[in-house]
Design a protein around this motif. Structure first.
Motif, PDB file in Angstrom:
ATOM      1  N   CYS A  86       0.678  -1.278   0.054  1.00 28.38           N
ATOM      2  CA  CYS A  86       0.004  -0.126   0.151  1.00 28.38           C
ATOM      3  C   CYS A  86       0.753   1.281  -0.133  1.00 28.38           C
ATOM      4  N   ILE A  87       1.924   1.244   0.964  1.00 26.70           N
ATOM      5  CA  ILE A  87       2.746   2.227   0.924  1.00 26.70           C
ATOM      6  C   ILE A  87       3.607   2.664  -0.324  1.00 26.70           C
ATOM      7  N   PHE A  88       4.021   1.492  -0.824  1.00 19.84           N
ATOM      8  CA  PHE A  88       4.861   1.256  -2.295  1.00 19.84           C
ATOM      9  C   PHE A  88       4.061   1.987  -3.334  1.00 19.84           C
ATOM     10  N   GLY A  89       2.754   1.361  -3.335  1.00 21.03           N
ATOM     11  CA  GLY A  89       1.612   1.979  -4.375  1.00 21.03           C
ATOM     12  C   GLY A  89       1.618   3.333  -4.261  1.00 21.03           C
ATOM     13  N   LEU A  90       1.263   3.879  -3.072  1.00 18.75           N
ATOM     14  CA  LEU A  90       0.745   5.203  -2.951  1.00 18.75           C
ATOM     15  C   LEU A  90       2.178   6.387  -3.225  1.00 18.75           C
ATOM     16  N   MET A  91       3.409   5.904  -2.775  1.00 23.00           N
ATOM     17  CA  MET A  91       4.297   6.845  -2.784  1.00 23.00           C
ATOM     18  C   MET A  91       4.779   6.641  -4.479  1.00 23.00           C
ATOM     19  N   THR A  92       4.875   5.565  -5.143  1.00 22.20           N
ATOM     20  CA  THR A  92       5.312   5.277  -6.558  1.00 22.20           C
ATOM     21  C   THR A  92       4.184   6.204  -7.485  1.00 22.20           C
ATOM     22  N   PHE A  93       2.988   6.298  -7.122  1.00 21.07           N
ATOM     23  CA  PHE A  93       2.136   7.199  -7.745  1.00 21.07           C
ATOM     24  C   PHE A  93       2.332   8.356  -7.627  1.00 21.07           C
ATOM     25  N   ILE A  94       2.776   9.052  -6.607  1.00 22.82           N
ATOM     26  CA  ILE A  94       3.252  10.639  -6.342  1.00 22.82           C
ATOM     27  C   ILE A  94       4.552  10.612  -7.027  1.00 22.82           C
ATOM     28  N   SER A  95       5.602   9.541  -6.997  1.00 25.97           N
ATOM     29  CA  SER A  95       6.890   9.820  -7.704  1.00 25.97           C
ATOM     30  C   SER A  95       6.357   9.927  -9.571  1.00 25.97           C
TER      31      SER A  95
END
Length: 210
Positions: free
Chosen positions: A54-63
């Motif tokens: 979940c954290i990886f998905g959210l942070m990657t989307f922001i990236s």
């Protein structure tokens, strides 16, 4: 005046810091939860299971959003510089923009479809990220990309935990380490934009349509 307040240089700076943090945070969480091995897991392995997924998905989307903004700003900057001199081909500049945007789309797909859930979609997203990204930065990290693809071909085991006695373990280590090099070389490439981005800003112009 602080350097990060000059022009748009905060864009590439934020992109590099945030994207690097994405990989590192997901890796640390997965490591503490013992979801991956400490030595050379694939980047996707660190975001395979919740809560790190979940954290990886959210942070990657922001990236990816930051990447889109940075790539587009670079496109407009080059377009402005070459408007009179025609030193850079507009078609070549536009092609670089398309490749950059495709890599950001691939990044979103990788983050949304975990490798343990929908593997083939995840793999397509990874190709969409790495291949256009390599084309976007030309041959900067080609020496790292091709060993990644070649060695990954020989990796047959799909579990997240690996043993040194596994037959394909050397290929796993080689491909995973090259994947990390590829990802960080693409990210760190944007550090070269900081000086250029200090020189300009973007403005939105609106017109009434009658």
């Amino acid at each position: 005046m602080f350097w990060f307040t000059q022009g748009l240089c905060f864009l590439p700076a934020f992109l590099v810091i945030w994207s690097s943090s994405t990989f590192i945070v997901a890796y640390i969480i997965a490591l503490f939860r013992r979801d991956v091995d400490i030595i050379f897991p694939y980047i996707s392995d660190t975001g395979a299971y919740p809560p790190e997924s979940c954290i990886f998905g959210l942070m990657t989307f922001i990236s990816a959003c930051a990447g889109i903004a940075t790539i587009y700003a670079r496109y407009k900057f080059v377009e402005k510089l070459s408007g009179d001199t025609r030193v850079v081909s507009p078609r070549l500049n536009y092609t670089a923009l398309v490749f950059g945007l495709l890599s950001c789309l691939g990044m979103c797909i990788v983050a949304t479809f975990q490798e343990t859930v929908v593997t083939w979609v995840h793999d397509i997203g990874a190709l969409m990220f790495f291949v256009p990204a390599r084309l976007f930065i030309a041959i900067l990290a080609a020496l790292a990309f091709f060993p990644t693809a070649i060695c990954a071909y020989f990796v047959k085991q799909t579990t997240l935990h690996r043993e040194k006695d596994d037959e394909d373990y050397p290929y796993h280590v080689a491909s995973a380490s090259c994947e990390w090099v590829c990802a960080f070389s693409f990210i760190c490439f944007f550090l070269t934009y900081i000086d250029d981005f200090k020189l300009f800003t973007l403005r939105v112009k609106t017109e009434d349509v009658e």
